[in-house]
Write a protein that holds these residues in place. Sequence first.
Motif, PDB file in Angstrom:
ATOM      1  N   LEU A 156       4.428   3.470   7.281  1.00 26.01           N
ATOM      2  CA  LEU A 156       4.400   4.860   7.646  1.00 26.01           C
ATOM      3  C   LEU A 156       5.680   5.681   7.222  1.00 26.01           C
ATOM      4  O   LEU A 156       5.776   6.822   7.006  1.00 26.01           O
ATOM      5  N   GLY A 157       6.768   4.747   7.759  1.00 27.18           N
ATOM      6  CA  GLY A 157       8.125   5.397   7.474  1.00 27.18           C
ATOM      7  C   GLY A 157       8.403   5.506   5.967  1.00 27.18           C
ATOM      8  O   GLY A 157       9.211   6.287   5.694  1.00 27.18           O
ATOM      9  N   LEU A 158       8.011   4.604   5.320  1.00 25.97           N
ATOM     10  CA  LEU A 158       8.377   4.713   3.774  1.00 25.97           C
ATOM     11  C   LEU A 158       7.383   5.761   3.274  1.00 25.97           C
ATOM     12  O   LEU A 158       8.034   6.679   2.307  1.00 25.97           O
ATOM     13  N   LEU A 159       6.279   6.150   3.813  1.00 26.11           N
ATOM     14  CA  LEU A 159       5.504   7.165   3.021  1.00 26.11           C
ATOM     15  C   LEU A 159       6.017   8.350   3.221  1.00 26.11           C
ATOM     16  O   LEU A 159       5.840   9.433   2.585  1.00 26.11           O
ATOM     17  N   CYS A 160       6.884   8.555   4.558  1.00 21.05           N
ATOM     18  CA  CYS A 160       7.299   9.895   5.111  1.00 21.05           C
ATOM     19  C   CYS A 160       8.861  10.064   5.363  1.00 21.05           C
ATOM     20  O   CYS A 160       9.282  10.628   6.203  1.00 21.05           O
ATOM     21  N   LEU A 175      -2.048  10.800  -0.550  1.00 22.55           N
ATOM     22  CA  LEU A 175      -0.982  10.429   0.581  1.00 22.55           C
ATOM     23  C   LEU A 175      -1.887  10.428   1.919  1.00 22.55           C
ATOM     24  O   LEU A 175      -1.788   9.613   2.682  1.00 22.55           O
ATOM     25  N   LYS A 176      -2.669  11.552   2.302  1.00 22.21           N
ATOM     26  CA  LYS A 176      -3.376  11.652   3.432  1.00 22.21           C
ATOM     27  C   LYS A 176      -4.408  10.658   3.498  1.00 22.21           C
ATOM     28  O   LYS A 176      -4.698  10.030   4.684  1.00 22.21           O
ATOM     29  N   TRP A 177      -5.170  10.261   2.333  1.00 22.44           N
ATOM     30  CA  TRP A 177      -6.231   9.206   2.588  1.00 22.44           C
ATOM     31  C   TRP A 177      -5.404   7.906   2.909  1.00 22.44           C
ATOM     32  O   TRP A 177      -5.807   7.232   3.417  1.00 22.44           O
ATOM     33  N   THR A 178      -4.297   7.673   2.322  1.00 29.45           N
ATOM     34  CA  THR A 178      -3.392   6.271   2.349  1.00 29.45           C
ATOM     35  C   THR A 178      -2.981   6.329   3.856  1.00 29.45           C
ATOM     36  O   THR A 178      -3.056   5.087   4.536  1.00 29.45           O
ATOM     37  N   ILE A 179      -2.521   7.434   4.443  1.00 27.61           N
ATOM     38  CA  ILE A 179      -2.244   7.456   5.785  1.00 27.61           C
ATOM     39  C   ILE A 179      -3.365   7.082   6.656  1.00 27.61           C
ATOM     40  O   ILE A 179      -3.266   6.377   7.645  1.00 27.61           O
ATOM     41  N   ALA A 235       4.391   8.213  -3.975  1.00 27.14           N
ATOM     42  CA  ALA A 235       4.713   9.368  -4.681  1.00 27.14           C
ATOM     43  C   ALA A 235       3.629  10.092  -5.020  1.00 27.14           C
ATOM     44  O   ALA A 235       3.942  11.326  -6.046  1.00 27.14           O
ATOM     45  N   GLU A 236       2.270   9.709  -4.841  1.00 25.00           N
ATOM     46  CA  GLU A 236       1.110  10.510  -5.169  1.00 25.00           C
ATOM     47  C   GLU A 236       0.603  11.597  -4.017  1.00 25.00           C
ATOM     48  O   GLU A 236       0.096  10.975  -2.995  1.00 25.00           O
ATOM     49  N   GLU A 237       0.981  12.686  -4.066  1.00 23.76           N
ATOM     50  CA  GLU A 237       0.614  13.628  -2.971  1.00 23.76           C
ATOM     51  C   GLU A 237      -0.548  13.861  -2.573  1.00 23.76           C
ATOM     52  O   GLU A 237      -1.090  13.832  -1.540  1.00 23.76           O
ATOM     53  N   ILE A 284       0.701  -1.229  -0.032  1.00 21.46           N
ATOM     54  CA  ILE A 284      -0.088   0.139  -0.168  1.00 21.46           C
ATOM     55  C   ILE A 284       0.831   1.297   0.096  1.00 21.46           C
ATOM     56  O   ILE A 284       0.475   2.261  -0.796  1.00 21.46           O
ATOM     57  N   ALA A 285       1.865   1.283   0.820  1.00 22.89           N
ATOM     58  CA  ALA A 285       2.901   2.366   0.732  1.00 22.89           C
ATOM     59  C   ALA A 285       3.628   2.750  -0.259  1.00 22.89           C
ATOM     60  O   ALA A 285       3.985   3.922  -0.905  1.00 22.89           O
TER      61      ALA A 285
END
Length: 873
Positions: free
Chosen positions: A670-674, A644-648, A639-641, A633-634
């Motif tokens: 979460l570490g990979l996303l941010c 990103l909030k919805w995924t988090i 890379a899709e801004e 999922i991450a």
Amino acid sequence: MPADAADTSAVTTDTNAVTAAAAGVMNAKDYEEIIESAKGSSTDAKQLAAQLIPRFFKDFRDLSNEAVAAHLDLCEEEDLEVRAEAIKGLPLFFKDTPECVSMIVDILAELIMAERMEEDGIQKALRSVLRQDVKESLVAFFKLFESINESSDENIRDKVLSFIRDKSLRDVSMTEVKMFKDLLKRLGFFVDQADLDTHLNALDVDQIDKLISSLYSAISVFMVDPFRELLKWTSKSSQGRVFHYMTLGARDLGKHILEVLFHFYVEQDDIIRAFRIALFSNNMQHVQHCFESSHDDMQKAQLCFILARHGVGVTAELNKIVKGRLMRDIINNSRLSDGFLNLANRFKIVEAKLPEDVYKSHLLDDRAFTGATDDSSRQNLAATFVNAFVNACFGQDKMTGTRGRSSGKRVFKGKEHEKISATASLGLIYLWNVGTGLAQIEKYYHSNDTHVLAGALLGTGIVTCGIHYNNDPALARLRDYVDKEDPAIRIAAIVGLGIAYSNTRNKEVGRLLTDILTDTNAPLDVLAFTSLSLGLVFLGSSDKEVAQTISDALTGQNQEQFDRLIALGLGLVYLGQGSAYDVKKSSHKHCDIILLACAYAGSGNTSQVQNLLECVKLQEGGSLLQGAAVLGIAMVAMAEEVGLKWTIHSLESLLLDGEQNIRAAVALALGLLCISDSKATVLHTVKSLAKDTNSEVAMAAIISLGLIGAGTNSVSIAEFLRSLSSHYNEDDCALFCVRIAQALVHLGNGLLTLNPSHSNRFLLSPRALAGLVITLHCCVDMEYFIFGKYHYVLYYLVLAMQPRMLLTLDENLNHLSVPVRIGQVVDDYVRWFNSTTTTPIILAGDERAELVDTRCKPLSRVLEGFVILSNPD
């Protein structure tokens, strides 16, 4: 005899002939008479001819032109009954002769425009044609539309398509809807927009409208020149802005729109922007076109700097495109070490640090030292990694040696496999400085200790990561060790080759690794790491032979930890390729999950994110599958801004009722996303997980904190990690994770980043992403890999390491210091600070730079990494 009687008599005669034809005695003369009867004045004769001409058309292909012309006249007949019968017979032409589809489409389009009364007949004929071959029929319609260029006929396209949409697609069966959906899937159009992967509810008006809208929108793909078509709707003054916004939303656009963007920038002579579009599309033909279109050597040099930052290795294909020693030196990253050291000198960060300089244990109370001590075996290993990560690229440290003179004491201090990481750390300390680094490492090739030798082999791969020379120093040193009996030596050489030749598609390295995978006597761990290395070498290549070789290694053996690595190696071959992967589904469900996640990595594809979420929530397939799905999922969304909030939010919702293995995987995701974003909104969530009662979740969250703060020198994260070292002072494993996280926060003394995004987050480096994904998949099972004998998998992070800098060059490619203003991105806008500074500068992930002196013209609009100034005077 009256004319009508003659016509009726003729048709009666022909009917007898047709009846005879059914028995096998029909001849061309009889069919000619049927055609002639269509030209008479008798309505009955014409109506009968309208039935017979298409029915026996397939048997008399020599008379096809006459038959079609006669039937077309019948379709335009004044008499309604004749016309209706002729229209009804049109699909029969197509049934046995598919090549006639274009002709039928033309006739139907003309009938639609004529606005006759028999709409019902046209609708039935159209549906009949579509039912027989939906793809060929729609393609024929779109080809008809693309041929309509005259302004006077522009309304034809809309009118015909509206008829198809409103009359023929509103009243269709579920089978017919499935045909349309299959067409759009095969052509790759608007899969997300139409929700093609979801079950169709015929009562859901919104879902039906999405499907119809997608068919309507698909017309743009078939235009002869969509670029010209789009330019008609934009003025000269607004074209640049329109295409700029289209570029920002490139992930939501189809390939045909990316073609429009590319050709627009080429025609505007904005080769740099066109080049980034080409890299985004992974289109090497467009990359070559950019080099051929550029007639400025400095502009070509800037293109090479972008290629080097993107992590594109020098493949045989690239060698044909990039010519000249200077250009190849840039792509080979031969200037990267000098640039990094120039940045370090600019900020006076030249002194090596000890692990204690990072730990700052003196700021804690005495309780921090009552449990796990720094003299324990695991804490010695942690100190090795801390020393390597913090002093990466500086060419000096205070543990293994200083300024090029390695004492070797630290290397031999560890126990058995710990010596592998200790020796390999030299490769990270001398990263990108290949000459000096290899000289320091080579002395350990003569060691009698197999683990020290293994570390030297791994260090060779690390020090040459991203740096390429014609004499292939890494291959020359490692090739003789990949078939040794000792598994430690063998695996180290294999991993070293994968890191050194990632994304190069080097055929010689590929043959070496393929021979290992086809060795039936090779241990499973050797096969697993060979699969990873082979996947790295052919990263994102979609090479079917390589994929099949790795896939074959999955069969016949069953050990979850290594099966996951083999599956990941297969996924790396298709990294970022979307639906291009075509490997048959395996019996290993987690392999399919990993393959899907890798293929759609960085795409932001919401349908695939939903699919992966379903895999997690169904809680089927065990912890292995669920962990892979969460990380997937991450990978897809990172890379899709916009999403990103919805995924988090979706990942955080899994923390509420998920199993412990899911919660641990969420922390890593979460570490990979941010990654390398110390201002991330998820920090509060990850910090709370770092003190979770479940040790597996807590350790995953601690590693995640290190990734979020990687290279930022974040004070808040550093203080929190320091408090965690006191909190876990009696837990040797958790304290090890804290030390690794502390090292990552101070990566390269704060001058390096692990963020795979670059070019203002427009591009995603496949090599950097691959290094992160491998490390995180190993962290899903820390007990086996990180705390076992494979702890050196942490060195895969070297693939993602890059200086977070802006370094300006003059036209002779010498370092040039110029004044710049730094700004911070806030809600897609840049808030510029009043103060100015001079290059080189350190840039955070959310920071941008602009030149103060307008006389300096940067060749790249994106000011990051190496930027050439065309008029520095």
